[in-house]
Design a protein around this motif. Structure first.
Motif, PDB file in Angstrom:
ATOM      1  N   MET A   1     -10.965 -10.743   3.803  1.00  0.00           N
ATOM      2  CA  MET A   1     -11.979 -11.803   3.369  1.00  0.00           C
ATOM      3  C   MET A   1     -11.041 -13.488   4.206  1.00  0.00           C
ATOM      4  O   MET A   1     -11.612 -14.419   4.520  1.00  0.00           O
ATOM      5  N   ILE A   2      -9.897 -12.981   3.396  1.00  0.00           N
ATOM      6  CA  ILE A   2      -9.718 -14.923   4.180  1.00  0.00           C
ATOM      7  C   ILE A   2      -9.078 -14.910   5.811  1.00  0.00           C
ATOM      8  O   ILE A   2      -9.320 -16.306   5.985  1.00  0.00           O
ATOM      9  N   GLY A   3      -8.342 -13.690   6.330  1.00  0.00           N
ATOM     10  CA  GLY A   3      -8.653 -13.285   7.242  1.00  0.00           C
ATOM     11  C   GLY A   3      -9.762 -13.985   8.042  1.00  0.00           C
ATOM     12  O   GLY A   3     -10.007 -14.947   9.287  1.00  0.00           O
ATOM     13  N   LEU A   4     -10.902 -13.606   7.721  1.00  0.00           N
ATOM     14  CA  LEU A   4     -12.259 -14.086   8.534  1.00  0.00           C
ATOM     15  C   LEU A   4     -12.930 -14.988   8.273  1.00  0.00           C
ATOM     16  O   LEU A   4     -13.229 -15.852   8.921  1.00  0.00           O
ATOM     17  N   PHE A   5     -12.523 -15.433   6.783  1.00  0.00           N
ATOM     18  CA  PHE A   5     -13.015 -16.992   7.015  1.00  0.00           C
ATOM     19  C   PHE A   5     -11.717 -17.711   7.923  1.00  0.00           C
ATOM     20  O   PHE A   5     -12.112 -18.759   8.471  1.00  0.00           O
ATOM     21  N   GLY A   6     -10.600 -17.257   8.141  1.00  0.00           N
ATOM     22  CA  GLY A   6     -10.480 -18.301   9.103  1.00  0.00           C
ATOM     23  C   GLY A   6     -10.033 -17.715  10.097  1.00  0.00           C
ATOM     24  O   GLY A   6     -10.395 -19.337  11.022  1.00  0.00           O
ATOM     25  N   ALA A   7     -10.591 -17.080  10.297  1.00  0.00           N
ATOM     26  CA  ALA A   7     -11.595 -16.718  12.053  1.00  0.00           C
ATOM     27  C   ALA A   7     -12.182 -17.215  12.468  1.00  0.00           C
ATOM     28  O   ALA A   7     -12.476 -17.769  13.720  1.00  0.00           O
ATOM     29  N   SER A   8     -12.934 -17.052  11.354  1.00  0.00           N
ATOM     30  CA  SER A   8     -13.941 -17.726  11.514  1.00  0.00           C
ATOM     31  C   SER A   8     -14.664 -19.548  11.857  1.00  0.00           C
ATOM     32  O   SER A   8     -15.243 -20.056  11.084  1.00  0.00           O
ATOM     33  N   VAL A   9     -13.164 -19.934  11.712  1.00  0.00           N
ATOM     34  CA  VAL A   9     -12.512 -21.657  10.670  1.00  0.00           C
ATOM     35  C   VAL A   9     -13.226 -22.120   9.344  1.00  0.00           C
ATOM     36  O   VAL A   9     -14.787 -23.024   9.804  1.00  0.00           O
ATOM     37  N   ALA A  10     -13.415 -21.619   8.533  1.00  0.00           N
ATOM     38  CA  ALA A  10     -14.094 -21.949   7.704  1.00  0.00           C
ATOM     39  C   ALA A  10     -13.471 -22.632   5.671  1.00  0.00           C
ATOM     40  O   ALA A  10     -13.284 -21.551   5.482  1.00  0.00           O
TER      41      ALA A  10
END
Length: 876
Positions: free
Chosen positions: A669-678
């Motif tokens: 989730m941290i990686g996805l939020f980082g990839a989604s710039v959130a």
């Protein structure tokens, strides 16, 4: 039971949206296969009680170990089966078997509650996203547009908090439940009176302390018996050779009897012999009765050279008798020599204490003033589980071996992808014929190519996967694990790491990365958006994986169709002696905890990791684990037996390994939020990750000492009279944990608890509801309550003097001369009586309990009296 997905298929699936029709196309053939398996099971179960319900009647089990018989109807049996509580396994088999079922039940609970938490919120949030995903991909995280629907990520954050928080609380709750249950079980008379509960193994004992008097001086008057192990190479070799020759003689005797009776039957059919029933006296020349039907040159023979293929040919029966007359006295002399202490001592010592409290106290104190001396210490190791070669390993070798084994297993986990990759190449070998130097592949017939690309890779992959636990168990013994139970616990950890890395992480990363590698190469700036969209799609494979696992594999676990046919083939055609028939008939299959639990733990880990990324997976995981629970529940209650007893230690390892899924979910989730710039959701998820780490550390610090040791206050109190409390066990199971009422002698529950002589008064609580019992295990699943799970008035019979004296001697030292068992042919050629008469001069032998029928088949009473070679099970 678990296959590593090939990267090729995963790549295609990651690129192609999953359609409902595609999922159905996976589901339908699996459903058909499962239906066929279940139909075969329902038919075979009615007429093959030995294979599908041996625990209901088998003579090798005591009455208190058997399960109740089920209805013989096609479907009516399921109602009777479901009424039996899981705790029945605890009372009639072992703590491990009960906790295995409880673990599967907790896995179902986690996945089902996950569906209840995530689906109502995340399905609408994801499905109404505007990232143009199609079909089932609209239900994943990747369908949210990071530019226009940024705030929707907060839903994933807070749902993650709720679900992962629930999982963490469940882990803590189950650890508390396990601690109280383990204390209640191990302090019950059935366990506390066992010699293993009072015996401590000290490894790496310094040479000066390999002396009984010094050890008694260290541990005081509480020491009852001391076993200082010694090298047993000479004894092992002699006993092994003695038993090998004895069993060879037994097989030869059986072969001779069968051959004589076969020849006699042929003569009777032809009517060629008038005095067919005339018998020679028993004290006549050896083999004289058999010689009437079997010429000397047709008697059983073998060669003395390499593998029995070269060397002098000898009569097997005569040669074995002569050898045994030499080997038996030599083996007995070597055993006496060991008992006299004539062999070199090794640094492994077993000390039996007078009470369980003394043993636990000795295991928890510092026994030696130097580091790595007289440690590690183990309580509760049964003699049958000891790895005797590990006891001879000195402390410095133990340290080196362990790190070498860790390095080897790490390398194996990492590089196991190589042989799996080769298998993947073989499965696509027909695609390689376009390469110039492989054009000859086009000339291979289509049928052969189909076998090479279809059947061969599947078989090869199954063999590769089955080898992993075998290799790990070998490594565990090389690392110095002193017992088979410790070997299983070592395997459980290592095989779980293999499952997570190879079956989950490698497949997930490979499928996601390869799906977008070309796009990232063409446009490096789009890496974050591409990964955030495609990582959720890598869950597509696991939907099919759960379908196959839950329906196909679970039904095969229940039905055991392949195993059924193998059992019958081995029993009817390959078991040629009464001993082989009895051994195959009386020995139940056992569950290998170290290689079974990690597979299911990994399924739950995958479901937790994808819980908020692709919530649909939780539904299929619930179905898969529910079917596995039913399948293994039937097997544990009616089919399998416990051969290796870890005393419940498999459970906390498995339940705490679920933290792997929590950490992977948070990191993803941290990686996805980082990839989604959130940044907002990212910070909140990092905070929760820190909270998880602190929770994990605090829980381990508080509970670990209680998981692996017994508290001295309970040990001291339990030395007094025990209070047996009857309980309505089925009601206890329906409430998840403990009995709701514990009435005794006409008093109410509060009065009974207040008058408990062991634990004293306890504050009375009002009757709890389901949620209260779940949230407060330290009250409603405490030691006092779970003690009622134990059967009332169960005690062990006192040990015989020789049993207690030899309990922790090496098996070769206590091994008696085997009793040979051959079939009687008193109604046939009458060979067995003379063979018994003459062979007895060399080794004990009997022809009772088994007969040769008119067709030459071995017949023995499978359900009645116990055979001559039966040995009573000793509860060490």
């Amino acid at each position: 039971m678990s296959d590593i997905p090939s990267n090729t298929s995963d790549t295609v699936q990651a690129q192609t949206p999953v359609s409902l029709s595609g999922m159905v196309s996976t589901l339908v053939p699996v459903l058909i296969t499962s239906a066929i398996y279940i139909a075969i099971f329902l038919i075979l179960r009615k007429s093959n009680r030995r294979y599908y319900a041996p625990r209901t009647y088998l003579g090798s089990l005591r009455e208190n170990e058997r399960s109740p018989s089920l209805s013989n109807g096609l479907f009516s049996w399921f109602k009777d089966f479901w009424k039996i509580p899981d705790v029945y396994a605890l009372q009639h088999q072992s703590l491990d078997s009960y906790l295995f079922l409880r673990y599967l039940r907790m896995a179902v609970t986690i996945c089902f509650v996950g569906c209840c938490i995530t689906w109502p919120v995340l399905f609408p949030v994801n499905a109404t996203g505007s990232n143009n995903s199609k079909e089932l991909d609209i239900l994943t995280y990747g369908n949210i547009n990071r530019d226009t629907q940024y705030n929707r990520y907060y839903a994933h954050v807070f749902i993650s908090w709720i679900f992962l928080g629930f999982v963490m609380y469940l882990i803590m709750r189950e650890c508390i439940f396990y601690i109280n249950l383990r204390q209640a079980v191990l302090l019950s008379p059935l366990y506390s009176q066992r010699i293993s509960s009072r015996t401590v193994l000290f490894a790496s004992v310094p040479e000066p302390y390999l002396d009984e008097q010094k050890l008694r001086k260290v541990f005081g008057a509480s020491v009852k018996n001391v076993w200082i192990t010694s090298e047993t190479k000479e004894v092992d070799e002699l006993v092994k050779e003695r038993d090998k020759v004895a069993l060879r003689l037994e097989k030869a005797e059986v072969k001779l009897i069968k051959l004589a009776n076969k020849t006699r039957r042929k003569a009777m059919d032809k009517g060629a012999v008038d005095d067919i029933d005339k018998q020679a006296p028993l004290d006549a020349e050896s083999g004289s009765i058999a010689a009437r039907w079997v010429p000397r040159k047709k008697r059983p023979t073998h060669r003395l050279g390499l593998l029995g293929l070269i060397g002098k040919k000898v009569d097997t029966i005569d040669w074995c008798r002569e050898e045994l007359m030499r080997l038996i006295p030599e083996a007995e002399a070597a055993q006496d020599k060991y008992r006299d202490g004539a062999f070199k001592k090794v640094p492994g010592v077993f000390i039996e204490f007078r009470t369980q409290a003394d043993a636990e106290g000795a295991a928890q104190i510092l026994a030696h003033h130097q580091g790595l001396q007289m440690t590690p210490k183990y309580v509760g190791i049964r003699p049958s589980e000891i790895v005797w070669t590990s006891l001879a390993i000195p402390w410095w070798q133990r340290v080196i071996r362990r790190y070498v084994v860790y390095a080897f297993i790490t390398a194996m986990i990492i590089f196991w992808a190589v042989p799996v990759g080769v298998v993947g190449i073989i499965s696509n070998v027909d695609k390689l014929k376009q390469i110039s130097f492989l054009t000859w592949l086009d000339k291979i017939p289509a049928v052969i190519m189909g076998v090479v690309t279809g059947l061969l890779p599947s078989v090869a992959l199954s063999i590769l996967m089955s080898l992993v636990p075998v290799v790990i168990r070998i490594c565990a013994k090389q690392a110095g694990e002193p017992s088979l139970s410790r070997v299983e616990l070592f395997t459980q950890n290592a095989y779980f790491a293999f499952q997570v890395i190879q079956v989950f992480l490698v497949a997930t990363v490979a499928s996601s990365a390869t799906a977008v590698a070309k796009q990232i190469y063409d446009n490096p700036g789009s890496v974050t958006s591409l990964l955030s969209e495609n990582l959720p799609k890598s869950s597509n494979f696991y939907i099919s994986y759960f379908i196959v696992q839950g329906l196909s594999i679970a039904t095969s676990v229940l039905t055991q169709v392949v195993g059924f046919f193998i059992f019958n083939i081995l029993y009817k055609f390959l078991a040629s002696t009464p001993r082989a028939l009895y051994t195959k008939w009386a020995n139940l299959s056992a569950i290998s905890w170290g290689s079974t639990l990690p597979v299911y733990t990994n399924i739950v880990v995958i479901a937790i990791a994808y819980s908020t990324i692709a919530p649909l997976m939780l539904g299929w995981a619930t179905l898969a684990m529910g079917l596995f629970y039913i399948a293994w529940r039937y097997n544990v209650l009616f089919v399998t037996d416990t051969q290796i007893d870890t005393r419940g230690l498999i459970y906390p390892r498995a339940i705490k390994q679920l933290f792997t899924g929590i950490y992977l979910a948070e990191i993803c989730m941290i990686g996805l939020f980082g990839a989604s710039v959130a940044p907002g959701p990212l910070v909140l998820m990092v905070i929760f990750l820190v909270f998880t780490v602190l929770f994990h550390i605090s829980m381990n610090s508080a509970l670990d000492p209680l998981m692996y040791n017994l508290p001295l206050n309970l040990l001291a109190e339990e030395e007094g009279p025990l209070l047996d409390t009857p309980v309505d066990l089925p009601a206890a199971e329906n409430g998840h944990d403990a009995p709701e009422k514990v009435p005794t002698n006409g008093t109410n529950g509060a009065q009974s608890r207040a008058s408990d002589p062991i634990l004293g008064a306890k504050k009375a609580y009002k009757k709890p509801n389901f949620f209260t019992k779940f949230l407060k295990p330290w009250i409603y699943s405490d030691y006092r309550t779970l003690r009622a799970f134990q059967p009332k008035g169960t005690h062990l019979d006192p040990y015989a003097e020789e049993v207690e004296r030899d309990a922790y001697c090496p098996p070769s030292v206590t091994s008696d001369v085997p009793l040979l068992w051959i079939p009687s042919d008193a109604n046939g050629a009458g060979v067995s009586r003379q063979e018994v008469e003459h062979t007895t001069r060399a080794i004990p032998i009997t022809d009772e309990g088994c007969e040769l029928d008119e067709k030459g088949h071995l017949v023995w009473d499978q359900e009645g009296t116990r055979p001559p070679i039966w040995e009573e099970k000793i509860y060490y």
